[in-house]
Design a protein around this motif. Structure first.
Motif, mmCIF file in Angstrom:
data_model
loop_
_atom_site.group_PDB
_atom_site.id
_atom_site.type_symbol
_atom_site.label_atom_id
_atom_site.label_comp_id
_atom_site.label_asym_id
_atom_site.label_seq_id
_atom_site.Cartn_x
_atom_site.Cartn_y
_atom_site.Cartn_z
ATOM 1 N N LYS A 52 0.810 -1.220 0.000
ATOM 2 C CA LYS A 52 0.000 0.000 0.000
ATOM 3 C C LYS A 52 0.841 1.265 0.000
ATOM 4 O O LYS A 52 0.579 2.197 -0.758
ATOM 5 C CB LYS A 52 -1.001 0.060 1.163
ATOM 6 C CG LYS A 52 -0.905 -1.022 2.187
ATOM 7 C CD LYS A 52 -1.919 -0.882 3.275
ATOM 8 C CE LYS A 52 -1.261 -0.620 4.619
ATOM 9 N NZ LYS A 52 -0.174 -1.554 4.986
ATOM 10 N N SER A 53 1.873 1.320 0.851
ATOM 11 C CA SER A 53 2.717 2.517 0.886
ATOM 12 C C SER A 53 3.452 2.700 -0.433
ATOM 13 O O SER A 53 3.575 3.829 -0.928
ATOM 14 C CB SER A 53 3.755 2.431 2.000
ATOM 15 O OG SER A 53 3.112 2.393 3.236
ATOM 16 N N THR A 54 3.928 1.603 -0.993
ATOM 17 C CA THR A 54 4.646 1.697 -2.270
ATOM 18 C C THR A 54 3.709 2.206 -3.360
ATOM 19 O O THR A 54 4.108 3.010 -4.201
ATOM 20 C CB THR A 54 5.232 0.321 -2.651
ATOM 21 O OG1 THR A 54 6.019 -0.152 -1.556
ATOM 22 C CG2 THR A 54 6.106 0.423 -3.885
ATOM 23 N N THR A 55 2.454 1.772 -3.330
ATOM 24 C CA THR A 55 1.476 2.284 -4.284
ATOM 25 C C THR A 55 1.334 3.799 -4.119
ATOM 26 O O THR A 55 1.381 4.543 -5.103
ATOM 27 C CB THR A 55 0.106 1.599 -4.075
ATOM 28 O OG1 THR A 55 0.267 0.194 -4.257
ATOM 29 C CG2 THR A 55 -0.935 2.127 -5.051
ATOM 30 N N GLY A 56 1.190 4.259 -2.876
ATOM 31 C CA GLY A 56 1.055 5.691 -2.614
ATOM 32 C C GLY A 56 2.267 6.471 -3.112
ATOM 33 O O GLY A 56 2.134 7.528 -3.720
ATOM 34 N N ARG A 57 3.454 5.914 -2.863
ATOM 35 C CA ARG A 57 4.677 6.594 -3.297
ATOM 36 C C ARG A 57 4.796 6.616 -4.809
ATOM 37 O O ARG A 57 5.302 7.581 -5.382
ATOM 38 C CB ARG A 57 5.901 5.903 -2.689
ATOM 39 C CG ARG A 57 6.142 6.343 -1.262
ATOM 40 C CD ARG A 57 6.991 5.348 -0.512
ATOM 41 N NE ARG A 57 6.662 5.397 0.897
ATOM 42 C CZ ARG A 57 7.376 6.057 1.800
ATOM 43 N NH1 ARG A 57 8.471 6.677 1.455
ATOM 44 N NH2 ARG A 57 6.979 6.089 3.052
ATOM 45 N N PRO A 171 -2.623 21.863 -2.776
ATOM 46 C CA PRO A 171 -2.606 20.648 -3.596
ATOM 47 C C PRO A 171 -4.026 20.225 -3.944
ATOM 48 O O PRO A 171 -4.996 20.694 -3.341
ATOM 49 C CB PRO A 171 -1.971 19.620 -2.659
ATOM 50 C CG PRO A 171 -2.380 20.066 -1.295
ATOM 51 C CD PRO A 171 -2.361 21.566 -1.350
ATOM 52 N N ARG A 172 -4.127 19.311 -4.927
ATOM 53 C CA ARG A 172 -5.439 18.757 -5.258
ATOM 54 C C ARG A 172 -5.567 17.346 -4.714
ATOM 55 O O ARG A 172 -6.671 16.834 -4.522
ATOM 56 C CB ARG A 172 -5.620 18.756 -6.771
ATOM 57 C CG ARG A 172 -5.585 20.173 -7.323
ATOM 58 C CD ARG A 172 -5.768 20.183 -8.797
ATOM 59 N NE ARG A 172 -7.107 19.728 -9.176
ATOM 60 C CZ ARG A 172 -7.474 19.501 -10.433
ATOM 61 N NH1 ARG A 172 -6.615 19.678 -11.412
ATOM 62 N NH2 ARG A 172 -8.697 19.108 -10.705
ATOM 63 N N PHE A 173 -4.407 16.706 -4.506
ATOM 64 C CA PHE A 173 -4.419 15.292 -4.128
ATOM 65 C C PHE A 173 -3.431 15.067 -2.989
ATOM 66 O O PHE A 173 -2.299 15.542 -3.052
ATOM 67 C CB PHE A 173 -4.026 14.458 -5.343
ATOM 68 C CG PHE A 173 -3.853 12.990 -5.072
ATOM 69 C CD1 PHE A 173 -4.871 12.258 -4.469
ATOM 70 C CD2 PHE A 173 -2.694 12.327 -5.442
ATOM 71 C CE1 PHE A 173 -4.717 10.896 -4.222
ATOM 72 C CE2 PHE A 173 -2.533 10.968 -5.198
ATOM 73 C CZ PHE A 173 -3.549 10.257 -4.591
ATOM 74 N N ILE A 174 -3.868 14.392 -1.921
ATOM 75 C CA ILE A 174 -2.971 14.109 -0.803
ATOM 76 C C ILE A 174 -3.005 12.611 -0.485
ATOM 77 O O ILE A 174 -4.077 12.016 -0.341
ATOM 78 C CB ILE A 174 -3.362 14.906 0.466
ATOM 79 C CG1 ILE A 174 -3.314 16.417 0.182
ATOM 80 C CG2 ILE A 174 -2.422 14.564 1.631
ATOM 81 C CD1 ILE A 174 -3.659 17.277 1.389
ATOM 82 N N VAL A 175 -1.812 12.022 -0.400
ATOM 83 C CA VAL A 175 -1.685 10.647 0.054
ATOM 84 C C VAL A 175 -1.431 10.690 1.560
ATOM 85 O O VAL A 175 -0.450 11.281 2.011
ATOM 86 C CB VAL A 175 -0.511 9.929 -0.652
ATOM 87 C CG1 VAL A 175 -0.297 8.534 -0.046
ATOM 88 C CG2 VAL A 175 -0.760 9.837 -2.155
ATOM 89 N N CYS A 176 -2.337 10.111 2.339
ATOM 90 C CA CYS A 176 -2.161 10.033 3.791
ATOM 91 C C CYS A 176 -1.727 8.607 4.104
ATOM 92 O O CYS A 176 -2.527 7.679 4.023
ATOM 93 C CB CYS A 176 -3.468 10.337 4.509
ATOM 94 S SG CYS A 176 -4.125 11.968 4.158
ATOM 95 N N ASP A 177 -0.431 8.417 4.420
ATOM 96 C CA ASP A 177 0.082 7.070 4.644
ATOM 97 C C ASP A 177 0.158 6.791 6.138
ATOM 98 O O ASP A 177 1.090 7.222 6.801
ATOM 99 C CB ASP A 177 1.459 6.915 3.984
ATOM 100 C CG ASP A 177 1.957 5.470 4.044
ATOM 101 O OD1 ASP A 177 1.197 4.598 4.535
ATOM 102 O OD2 ASP A 177 3.087 5.216 3.610
ATOM 103 N N GLU A 178 -0.806 6.061 6.641
ATOM 104 C CA GLU A 178 -0.903 5.743 8.074
ATOM 105 C C GLU A 178 -0.857 7.038 8.897
ATOM 106 O O GLU A 178 -0.266 7.077 9.976
ATOM 107 C CB GLU A 178 0.232 4.800 8.516
ATOM 108 C CG GLU A 178 0.330 3.508 7.710
ATOM 109 C CD GLU A 178 -0.593 2.387 8.199
ATOM 110 O OE1 GLU A 178 -1.462 2.650 9.060
ATOM 111 O OE2 GLU A 178 -0.455 1.265 7.697
#
Ligand code: SF4
Ligand code: MG
Length: 331
Positions: A52-57, A171-178
């Motif tokens: 999941k984190s790798t996908t976000g990155r 920003p328009r898009f934010i990845v919240c990783d845990e």
């Protein structure tokens, strides 16, 4: 117009050279496809090591992709380089579990939050400072806190400050990783409420990554469940939580106490297989109570689920076969 985030058949492969002779190759993200509409929150869940984190990155081009396409806010992320990558990154931000990844412990929070404004928008120190004050108030803290150092804050406050830094460049898009995983439950709820408020106010789009299904439930419109680098189920949050279609999702959900649920807890036997040597066929076969012969031969395709979304499980297409299914015991 299409979705704000459009991910198709994406794979990420890590090659670790252990010795000169033997390189270890791990397909951390394997053929992953999903989309997120503008203003939507997509929750991505799975055990640690599921990708999941790798996908976000990969979405923010922080790791290179092996194949597939990623579009975020109209940018073809996989092809961005140099200046155009830097410009695109302004519209895509990340909030990590550890706020020290975005807040420098040796700088005041004002300096940390002002940094992207000075670098990307070339604001003067005075302009940046006034914007920092606004941002800190936007996340529910006092502007006077700007002169303090990260260690002076609680975990929840630090996460608010990390969020202030993430939204500094609109920003328009934010990845919240845990992003809330390390916080206690009531602080988690407060930070989730803040993220919700900011999403509505600024029409933000989130990829919300967590290993805990319970956390993802309330913030997500739709969820995806990852296992061993693959997405095994997607769907509207409500459908996935009330009628999970994949045996892995069912097992994850059964671990969350819920007095209304009649079925008992499904205990997952064994560990996640070695990602460098995933099983042939369905990735979940080594731990699945319904495993059939076909599961060991072919990767199940994604098929539509009643109530919305898709599942990748042979039970949905082939149905249980006569050999090797525990369902036969019931007949
Ligand atoms: Fe289980 Fe087979 Fe479905 Fe995989 S495809 S989850 S092994 S029943
Ligand atoms: Mg992770």
């Amino acid at each position: 117009t299409g979705p704000l985030v459009d991910v198709r058949d994406v794979s990420v492969v890590f090659r670790k050279k252990r010795t000169l002779a033997a390189a270890r190759q791990v397909r951390a993200v394997n053929d992953v496809t999903f989309h997120i509409a503008e203003g939507e929150t997509f929750g991505l869940v799975g055990e640690s090591g599921s990708g999941k984190s790798t996908t976000g990155r990969a979405l923010l081009k922080l790791v290179p992709t092996e194949s597939g396409s990623i579009k975020v806010a109209g940018h073809d992320v996989t092809n961005l380089r140099g200046g155009s990558l830097r410009r695109a990154r302004r519209s895509m931000q990340m909030v990590f579990q550890d706020p020290y990844s975005s807040l420098d412990p040796s700088s005041t929070v004002a300096a940390s939050i002002a940094e992207p404004l000075v670098v990307h928008e070339r604001l003067s120190a005075k302009e940046a400072r006034s914007r920092v004050n606004d941002l800190i108030e936007m996340v529910g803290l006092r502007a006077s806190y700007a002169e303090r150092y990260p260690y002076e804050f609680s975990g929840g406050q630090r996460q608010r400050l990390a969020i202030a830094r993430a939204i500094a460049l609109n920003p328009r898009f934010i990845v919240c990783d845990e992003a809330v995983s390390a916080l206690d439950v009531s602080t988690q709820n407060q930070v989730i409420n803040l993220l919700e408020r900011l999403r509505a106010e600024f029409r933000l789009t989130y990829l919300f990554i967590a290993h805990d299904l319970a956390i993802v439930r309330h913030i997500s419109h739709r969820v995806g469940v990852m296992y061993l680098g693959r997405i095994v189920e997607t769907g509207p949050a409500e459908r996935v939580y009330t009628a999970p279609a994949h045996p892995y999702t069912q097992a994850l959900l059964s671990a969350i106490p819920d007095p209304r649920r009649r079925s008992g807890r499904i205990v997952l036997e064994g560990d996640l297989p070695d990602p460098a040597r995933p099983p042939v066929g369905c990735p979940f076969q080594t731990r699945c109570g319904f495993v059939m012969d076909i599961c060991k031969q072919r990767v199940p395709e994604h098929t539509a689920v009643e109530g919305g979304g898709e599942v990748a499980c042979h039970l949905q297409t082939t149905g249980p076969t006569l050999a090797g299914s525990p369902l036969n015991d019931l007949v």
